[in-house]
Design an enzyme around this catalytic site. Structure first.
Site, PDB file in Angstrom:
ATOM      1  N   GLY A  71       0.779  -1.230   0.000  1.00  0.00           N
ATOM      2  CA  GLY A  71       0.000   0.000   0.000  1.00  0.00           C
ATOM      3  C   GLY A  71       0.812   1.282   0.000  1.00  0.00           C
ATOM      4  O   GLY A  71       0.233   2.370   0.090  1.00  0.00           O
TER       5      GLY A  71
ATOM      6  N   TYR B  98      -3.749 -15.032   2.694  1.00  0.00           N
ATOM      7  CA  TYR B  98      -4.396 -14.074   3.592  1.00  0.00           C
ATOM      8  C   TYR B  98      -5.493 -14.731   4.430  1.00  0.00           C
ATOM      9  O   TYR B  98      -5.843 -14.239   5.497  1.00  0.00           O
ATOM     10  CB  TYR B  98      -4.956 -12.884   2.804  1.00  0.00           C
TER      11      TYR B  98
ATOM     12  N   ASP C 244       8.855  -2.888  -9.916  1.00  0.00           N
ATOM     13  CA  ASP C 244       7.913  -2.786  -8.799  1.00  0.00           C
ATOM     14  C   ASP C 244       8.210  -3.910  -7.800  1.00  0.00           C
ATOM     15  O   ASP C 244       7.840  -5.056  -8.021  1.00  0.00           O
ATOM     16  CB  ASP C 244       6.484  -2.903  -9.359  1.00  0.00           C
TER      17      ASP C 244
END
Length: 206
Positions: free
Chosen positions: A10, A43, A78
């Site tokens: 994030g 998750y 990234d």
């Protein structure tokens, strides 16, 4: 040339990667999030899937680094291979979500891979607080990220700070809490000016 963007979940890595690629004409290489077969399961049950997830990431990012080393373009990446081994895997191990056996196996594999590749020419670290990370995660609305635990994010942030404090290669730290490059053109200009200064220093040494 290889330029990489590091930062917690994030922090704005993908946004900045896209913007810098467009601004400079660099070739972007993005993290494979949408096609990761383990991420949603991880998750939901971190202990069960942590080793599988980390090996998947390590495999993908090692391939990326090898491809980058063979490319003549300027690559903007990234997330880095270092973050898997220095941030995510140790954090999972310390939380009891990855066994010592799996962690040691993973670490040995990482060390072998790193003996074969070089560090990025420039690492850009997006430094961010937990409230800012949570806000950004909520804004992008990825379903599988809704169950991310605050203690998990906090542990990652602490390890990022420790890793960056010891990083020995060319580094640029950007305050992602206050430099809103994705929303304010003047802030993005600040980022490009900082990058220009770093790269000018790089070229002047050659």
């Amino acid at each position: 040339m290889h330029i990489a963007i590091a930062g917690n979940i994030g922090s704005g890595k993908t946004t900045l990667t896209k913007m810098l690629a467009a601004h400079y004409g660099w070739t972007p290489k993005f993290e494979s999030v949408d096609y990761n077969p383990y991420l949603a399961d991880f998750y939901e049950d971190m202990e069960r899937w942590s080793f599988n997830l980390q090996v998947y990431f390590l495999n993908k990012r090692f391939k990326d680094v090898v491809d980058i080393s063979k490319c003549d373009d300027v690559i903007i990446q990234d997330r880095t291979i270092y973050e898997d081994a220095r941030i995510f895997a140790p954090n999972l191990h310390s939380m009891g979500l990855m066994s010592t056996r799996d962690f040691e196996n993973y670490s040995d594999l990482f060390d072998l891979m790193m003996s074969l590749v070089s560090a990025p020419d420039l690492l850009i670290y997006l430094k961010s607080s937990i409230p800012n990370l949570v806000s950004q995660i909520q804004k992008r609305g990825r379903e599988y990220e809704k169950s991310i635990r605050i203690d998990y994010l906090t542990g990652l942030n602490e390890r990022y700070e420790e890793w960056i404090s010891r990083y020995e290669h060319n580094l640029l730290v950007i305050d992602a809490d206050n430099i809103k490059f994705g929303n304010r053109p003047e802030d993005f200009q600040k980022v490009t000016e900082m990058i220009d200064n770093q790269l000018f220093g790089l070229f002047s040494q050659k």
